[in-house]
Design a protein around this motif. Structure first.
Motif, PDB file in Angstrom:
ATOM      1  N   PHE A  17       0.704  -1.269  -0.098  1.00 54.76           N
ATOM      2  CA  PHE A  17      -0.017  -0.050   0.075  1.00 54.76           C
ATOM      3  C   PHE A  17       0.948   1.169  -0.018  1.00 54.76           C
ATOM      4  O   PHE A  17       2.074   1.036   0.400  1.00 54.76           O
ATOM      5  CB  PHE A  17      -1.058   0.064   1.271  1.00 54.76           C
ATOM      6  N   ASN A  18       0.220   2.325  -0.214  1.00 53.45           N
ATOM      7  CA  ASN A  18       0.878   3.791  -0.394  1.00 53.45           C
ATOM      8  C   ASN A  18       1.090   4.161   0.974  1.00 53.45           C
ATOM      9  O   ASN A  18       0.075   4.713   1.784  1.00 53.45           O
ATOM     10  CB  ASN A  18       0.165   4.684  -1.261  1.00 53.45           C
ATOM     11  N   GLU A  19       2.388   4.066   1.451  1.00 53.91           N
ATOM     12  CA  GLU A  19       2.450   4.488   3.014  1.00 53.91           C
ATOM     13  C   GLU A  19       2.316   5.992   3.146  1.00 53.91           C
ATOM     14  O   GLU A  19       2.008   6.454   4.351  1.00 53.91           O
ATOM     15  CB  GLU A  19       3.917   4.003   3.469  1.00 53.91           C
ATOM     16  N   GLN A  20       2.606   6.883   2.125  1.00 51.08           N
ATOM     17  CA  GLN A  20       2.507   8.088   2.214  1.00 51.08           C
ATOM     18  C   GLN A  20       0.957   8.784   2.263  1.00 51.08           C
ATOM     19  O   GLN A  20       0.646   9.512   3.099  1.00 51.08           O
ATOM     20  CB  GLN A  20       2.933   8.891   1.227  1.00 51.08           C
ATOM     21  N   LEU A  21       0.223   7.872   1.517  1.00 55.17           N
ATOM     22  CA  LEU A  21      -1.293   8.168   1.298  1.00 55.17           C
ATOM     23  C   LEU A  21      -1.725   7.599   2.793  1.00 55.17           C
ATOM     24  O   LEU A  21      -2.714   8.370   3.506  1.00 55.17           O
ATOM     25  CB  LEU A  21      -1.932   7.453   0.342  1.00 55.17           C
ATOM     26  N   HIS A  22      -1.306   6.588   3.372  1.00 61.09           N
ATOM     27  CA  HIS A  22      -1.876   5.985   4.610  1.00 61.09           C
ATOM     28  C   HIS A  22      -1.782   7.051   5.622  1.00 61.09           C
ATOM     29  O   HIS A  22      -2.502   7.199   6.631  1.00 61.09           O
ATOM     30  CB  HIS A  22      -0.799   4.623   4.769  1.00 61.09           C
ATOM     31  N   ALA A  23      -0.508   7.734   5.868  1.00 58.51           N
ATOM     32  CA  ALA A  23      -0.121   8.498   6.828  1.00 58.51           C
ATOM     33  C   ALA A  23      -0.720   9.722   6.610  1.00 58.51           C
ATOM     34  O   ALA A  23      -1.558  10.608   7.724  1.00 58.51           O
ATOM     35  CB  ALA A  23       1.444   8.810   6.850  1.00 58.51           C
ATOM     36  N   ARG A  24      -1.176  10.236   5.411  1.00 57.66           N
ATOM     37  CA  ARG A  24      -2.091  11.591   5.120  1.00 57.66           C
ATOM     38  C   ARG A  24      -3.667  11.415   5.619  1.00 57.66           C
ATOM     39  O   ARG A  24      -4.328  12.038   6.183  1.00 57.66           O
ATOM     40  CB  ARG A  24      -2.202  12.114   3.824  1.00 57.66           C
ATOM     41  N   LEU A  25      -3.958  10.157   5.425  1.00 61.02           N
ATOM     42  CA  LEU A  25      -5.343   9.448   5.745  1.00 61.02           C
ATOM     43  C   LEU A  25      -5.456   9.664   7.305  1.00 61.02           C
ATOM     44  O   LEU A  25      -6.256  10.033   7.764  1.00 61.02           O
ATOM     45  CB  LEU A  25      -5.779   8.050   5.110  1.00 61.02           C
ATOM     46  N   LEU A  26      -4.493   9.006   8.023  1.00 62.35           N
ATOM     47  CA  LEU A  26      -4.534   9.023   9.359  1.00 62.35           C
ATOM     48  C   LEU A  26      -4.481  10.490   9.733  1.00 62.35           C
ATOM     49  O   LEU A  26      -5.354  10.776  11.188  1.00 62.35           O
ATOM     50  CB  LEU A  26      -3.427   8.208  10.027  1.00 62.35           C
ATOM     51  N   ALA A  27      -3.898  11.470   9.296  1.00 62.18           N
ATOM     52  CA  ALA A  27      -3.798  12.798   9.757  1.00 62.18           C
ATOM     53  C   ALA A  27      -5.184  13.298   9.598  1.00 62.18           C
ATOM     54  O   ALA A  27      -5.710  13.964  10.637  1.00 62.18           O
ATOM     55  CB  ALA A  27      -2.831  13.547   9.051  1.00 62.18           C
ATOM     56  N   VAL A  28      -5.777  13.286   8.362  1.00 62.76           N
ATOM     57  CA  VAL A  28      -6.983  13.999   8.256  1.00 62.76           C
ATOM     58  C   VAL A  28      -8.179  13.460   9.232  1.00 62.76           C
ATOM     59  O   VAL A  28      -9.203  14.009   9.400  1.00 62.76           O
ATOM     60  CB  VAL A  28      -7.376  14.165   6.655  1.00 62.76           C
TER      61      VAL A  28
END
Length: 325
Positions: A17-28
């Motif tokens: 999976f896209n770890e950068q997208l995952h981190a952004r999702l958790l933040a928002v």
């Protein structure tokens, strides 16, 4: 099957999976207070699939899920960048009128139209609605960026969604958009829709027909004329709303002052209501209050009281408001 075999089988199911997208999702997710149920309603995926992704152990069609998540995160991040003024938005009759129109369009997968004079707070109402429905796509037309031509519409879409899967050698941008949105039921909101050209309006009608997505057009009184540019245009509108602030101008004026200049509410509520009743409405009040606050804070000569500062700022407006003495 021994424990080692079971563990290996479970690990084999976990997809990259896209770890950068995952981190952004958790933040928002934290920023907006989204629950698993909220995400399930917005995305349409099973709670289990979403939960596994959130925990960094996604399974199934991760690529399709991430395409949805990218759009959701982009919208959330754009809203987080809103100007300070937009963070003081509040509910008015116009907010309710626009919200009702959008809800009807979504529920019936139809096109809707909202018409109102400039300054009523239509764009602000749309921002509030989009904040409550992060899955909605809100495009704001602007003459500087091409107005309402098909090309400008596509560019506006490109700023709002994840386009990583677009392959220019395989299909056009329009074809890709139809494939991308068909069956999603996502609401498309077009602000300043009176700027739509004839071909732009045809593009919007084609998008609605091709995807089945609900569409709400919002604009000034010229929007009624715009809709007649295409013969089939008016008949495609399933719900129309005429916005106004009648009977609520005093409430709106007071609410705006409470958000922006609370210490002046008692002195200015009546004068502010008169401004809202005249051309420019809330937009005019916002400008007057901004100037008056600055002059009052700076101790400008003649602006020693809230009312003095307000009247001085009002006198600088192009429109002659002729307020009560």
């Amino acid at each position: 099957m021994d424990t080692t075999t079971t563990t290996n089988t479970q690990a084999a199911k976990v997809k990259p999976f896209n770890e950068q997208l995952h981190a952004r999702l958790l933040a928002v997710k934290v920023q907006h207070g989204w629950t698993l149920t909220d995400l399930q309603k917005m995305l349409g995926n099973s709670p289990a699939a979403i939960s596994k992704y959130l925990n960094g152990k996604p399974e199934g069609d991760v690529k399709a899920l991430e395409a949805k998540l990218e759009d959701l995160v982009i919208n959330a991040e754009l809203r987080a960048q809103m100007p300070e003024e937009d963070k003081r938005l509040f509910h008015t009759l116009v907010v309710k009128q626009i919200s009702n129109t959008c809800d009807i369009a979504k529920r019936n997968a139809m096109m809707g139209m909202v018409i109102g004079e400039p300054g009523l707070g239509k764009s602000c109402a749309l921002k509030m609605y989009a904040d409550a429905d992060p899955w909605a796509i809100r495009l704001e037309l602007n003459t500087v960026t091409g107005g309402g031509t098909p090309t400008a519409m596509v560019r506006a879409f490109w700023r709002r969604i994840n386009t990583a899967s677009f392959a220019p050698k395989e299909q056009s941008k329009g074809e890709w958009l139809l494939d991308r949105f068909t069956g999603t039921g996502r609401l498309l909101i077009i602000d300043n829709a009176h700027l739509l050209s004839e071909k732009g309006l045809e593009w919007v009608l084609g998008f609605h027909d091709g995807t089945g997505c609900p569409v709400v057009l919002v604009g000034n009184s010229e929007l009624a004329t715009t809709m007649r540019k295409v013969q089939r245009g008016p008949s495609r509108i399933g719900v129309t709303t005429k916005c106004d602030l009648k009977r609520t101008t005093a409430e709106v004026a007071k609410a705006y002052l409470e958000k922006t200049w609370p210490e002046a509410v008692a002195d200015l509520a009546g004068l502010a209501a008169e401004v809202v009743e005249r051309p420019g409405a809330l937009r005019a009040l916002r400008q007057v209050v901004s100037v008056a606050k600055g002059w009052y804070a700076d101790g400008k000569r003649g602006a020693g009281t809230f009312e003095d500062a307000f009247r001085m700022a009002l006198a600088k407006q192009v429109v002659d408001y002729k307020l009560a003495a």
